[in-house]
Design a protein around this motif. Structure first.
Motif, mmCIF file in Angstrom:
data_model
loop_
_atom_site.group_PDB
_atom_site.id
_atom_site.type_symbol
_atom_site.label_atom_id
_atom_site.label_comp_id
_atom_site.label_asym_id
_atom_site.label_seq_id
_atom_site.Cartn_x
_atom_site.Cartn_y
_atom_site.Cartn_z
ATOM 1 N N LEU A 229 0.638 -1.149 0.171
ATOM 2 C CA LEU A 229 0.087 0.214 0.041
ATOM 3 C C LEU A 229 0.984 1.225 -0.037
ATOM 4 N N VAL A 230 2.042 1.197 0.132
ATOM 5 C CA VAL A 230 2.899 2.328 0.232
ATOM 6 C C VAL A 230 3.059 3.237 -0.758
ATOM 7 N N LYS A 231 3.203 2.773 -2.078
ATOM 8 C CA LYS A 231 3.093 3.368 -3.157
ATOM 9 C C LYS A 231 1.735 3.881 -3.540
ATOM 10 N N PRO A 232 0.783 2.734 -3.773
ATOM 11 C CA PRO A 232 -0.378 3.363 -4.079
ATOM 12 C C PRO A 232 -1.205 4.686 -3.273
ATOM 13 N N LYS A 233 -0.710 4.615 -2.114
ATOM 14 C CA LYS A 233 -1.057 5.737 -1.252
ATOM 15 C C LYS A 233 -0.406 7.140 -1.544
ATOM 16 N N PHE A 234 0.853 6.982 -1.935
ATOM 17 C CA PHE A 234 1.930 8.062 -2.389
ATOM 18 C C PHE A 234 1.218 8.640 -3.547
ATOM 19 N N ILE A 235 1.262 7.830 -4.600
ATOM 20 C CA ILE A 235 0.652 8.744 -5.978
ATOM 21 C C ILE A 235 -0.507 9.523 -5.789
ATOM 22 N N PRO A 236 -1.556 9.737 -5.227
ATOM 23 C CA PRO A 236 -2.373 10.812 -5.213
ATOM 24 C C PRO A 236 -1.722 11.957 -4.705
ATOM 25 N N PHE A 237 -1.267 11.737 -3.541
ATOM 26 C CA PHE A 237 -0.130 12.895 -2.760
ATOM 27 C C PHE A 237 0.537 13.429 -3.654
#
Length: 196
Positions: free
Chosen positions: A176-184
């Motif tokens: 989940l680390v990268k998917p949570k970062f992308i919209p940010f």
């Protein structure tokens, strides 16, 4: 890419002035990245083009931090990206908790403190942005603050999973680390042209 490639060549010429000699290596790196990205596009290899264009962010970071001593908020975003990327890569392609071996855990353990530190820096710095200067508003800031809290909570979940040595939770939180970062990350720019 086309828009960037069309506008970029103007910049080195405009900055070919006394006092800008130290910038040349960074602009050379950007020029080389554009050429490499074009090769990827020509070969229909968008992954290679994307990796090549990653060098642009690094070159601009280097220019601002080394020669200009200019602290730009997206450089703090880059710090987090670079810190969390080894976590994302450690679990890339894994589908079953049984694949979370010691090598995977070691990679995550090595990267997680830096990722936490970098995200806490964003937690500190993002609320202090001059929103008007960046064309942003209070809604943007609220969304980003919520995202930061969510990302920190996920990083803590990952640490807890490592502490309890629970492979399924390690895999879930790490993926989940990268998917949570992308919209940010995307909230710091206008990616509308990429959607058309």
């Amino acid at each position: 890419f086309t828009a960037f490639k069309g506008h970029y060549p103007v910049i080195p010429g405009k900055l070919d002035l006394p006092g800008t000699i130290y910038w040349k290596s960074d602009f050379t790196a950007v020029t080389d990245a554009i050429a490499a990205a074009q090769l990827g596009i020509d070969d229909a290899n968008l992954s290679a083009a994307h990796i090549a264009m990653e060098e642009v962010r690094g070159a601009m970071y280097h220019l601002r931090s080394t020669f200009e001593n200019y602290d730009f908020i997206t450089d703090r975003v880059t710090d987090y990206h670079d810190a969390m990327e080894p976590i994302a890569l450690a679990v890339k392609g894994l589908v079953d908790p049984s694949e979370v071996n010691q090598s995977v855990k070691d990679a995550i353990i090595a990267a997680l403190p830096n990722a936490m530190r970098a995200m806490r820096t964003l937690q500190r710095d993002v609320p202090n942005l001059d929103l008007a200067a960046f064309g942003l508003d209070a809604t943007w800031l609220l969304t980003q603050n919520i995202s930061i809290a969510d990302q920190l909570a996920n990083l803590q979940s990952l640490q807890d999973a490592l502490d309890s040595d629970t492979a399924a939770d390690i895999l879930s939180a790490a993926q989940l680390v990268k998917p949570k970062f992308i919209p940010f990350f995307k909230a710091f720019g206008d990616f509308t042209p990429l959607a058309t």
